[in-house]
Scaffold this motif. Structure first.
Motif, PDB file in Angstrom:
ATOM      1  N   ARG A 123       0.830  -1.208   0.000  1.00 44.99           N
ATOM      2  CA  ARG A 123       0.000   0.000   0.000  1.00 44.99           C
ATOM      3  C   ARG A 123       0.866   1.260   0.000  1.00 44.99           C
ATOM      4  O   ARG A 123       0.617   2.202  -0.750  1.00 44.99           O
ATOM      5  CB  ARG A 123      -0.945  -0.018   1.196  1.00 44.99           C
ATOM      6  CG  ARG A 123      -1.952   1.118   1.174  1.00 44.99           C
ATOM      7  CD  ARG A 123      -2.961   0.936   2.249  1.00 44.99           C
ATOM      8  NE  ARG A 123      -3.740  -0.262   1.899  1.00 44.99           N
ATOM      9  CZ  ARG A 123      -4.812  -0.669   2.527  1.00 44.99           C
ATOM     10  NH1 ARG A 123      -5.274   0.017   3.533  1.00 44.99           N
ATOM     11  NH2 ARG A 123      -5.445  -1.754   2.155  1.00 44.99           N
ATOM     12  N   THR A 124       1.890   1.285   0.836  1.00 45.30           N
ATOM     13  CA  THR A 124       2.789   2.439   0.897  1.00 45.30           C
ATOM     14  C   THR A 124       3.559   2.587  -0.410  1.00 45.30           C
ATOM     15  O   THR A 124       3.730   3.699  -0.915  1.00 45.30           O
ATOM     16  CB  THR A 124       3.776   2.297   2.079  1.00 45.30           C
ATOM     17  OG1 THR A 124       3.034   2.131   3.282  1.00 45.30           O
ATOM     18  CG2 THR A 124       4.673   3.509   2.198  1.00 45.30           C
ATOM     19  N   ALA A 127       1.238   4.025  -3.001  1.00 45.01           N
ATOM     20  CA  ALA A 127       1.012   5.451  -2.732  1.00 45.01           C
ATOM     21  C   ALA A 127       2.228   6.279  -3.153  1.00 45.01           C
ATOM     22  O   ALA A 127       2.071   7.385  -3.690  1.00 45.01           O
ATOM     23  CB  ALA A 127       0.707   5.662  -1.252  1.00 45.01           C
TER      24      ALA A 127
END
Length: 177
Positions: A123-124, A127
């Motif tokens: 997820r990071t 992003a």
């Protein structure tokens, strides 16, 4: 021993050592690369082909450096990785180092995805990629952002010598099949 075989065997040893150093110390020693360049030079000089030093050794070294230099200049790669690809080029010559570079990019992408998934930071990472690409995409559409969101801290580096080794081994393998 045939000269090409000697070049390939020495290159295999250098790549395995570079990967081991990168995995354990997160660096590739300059002594290893300088020693490899010296051995490659001697083997090319002893090949019996007068132009081998220029057309294979130097041309391959230069192309290997040039293939990875932009990534280094953008901060996406360490100098040792660039020098290692230059060393690979000194052994293989320009045509094969070009192929090895492309194969390495693919192996590096797969390795990066595996590291991100293994660390649970997908997820990071997504992003961060979005934060880096969004301003470019907006400019392409003629829009401007009021303020670009800063990417989150990096999800971590990776031992790129492993990707260089895998990509180079793949090209060497395919060359002999």
């Amino acid at each position: 021993m045939h000269n090409q075989t000697a070049l390939e065997l020495v290159l295999v040893v250098i790549l395995l050592l570079a990967s081991a150093f990168d995995l354990h110390q997160r660096r590739i020693p300059n002594r290893l690369l300088a020693g490899g360049l010296l051995v490659a030079m001697v083997l090319h000089l002893s090949s019996g082909t007068a132009s081998a030093l220029l057309t294979t050794y130097l041309a391959g070294f230069a192309l290997g450096l040039l293939m990875f230099l932009p990534l280094y200049l953008l901060g996406g790669m360490a100098a040792g990785d660039v020098k290692l690809m230059g060393t690979v080029g000194a052994f293989l010559g320009p045509a094969l180092v070009f192929q090895a570079s492309l194969a390495t990019y693919c192996c590096g992408g797969v390795l990066a995805v595996l590291i991100v998934l293994f660390k649970g930071s997908a997820r990071t990472a997504f992003a961060n990629v979005l934060a880096l690409l969004l301003p470019v995409l907006m400019r392409l559409q003629g829009a401007q952002l009021a303020s670009a969101a800063a990417p989150a801290p990096s999800v971590g580096g990776m031992p790129y010598a492993v990707a260089i080794t895998a990509g180079t081994f793949a090209v060497m393998y395919l060359r002999h099949t």
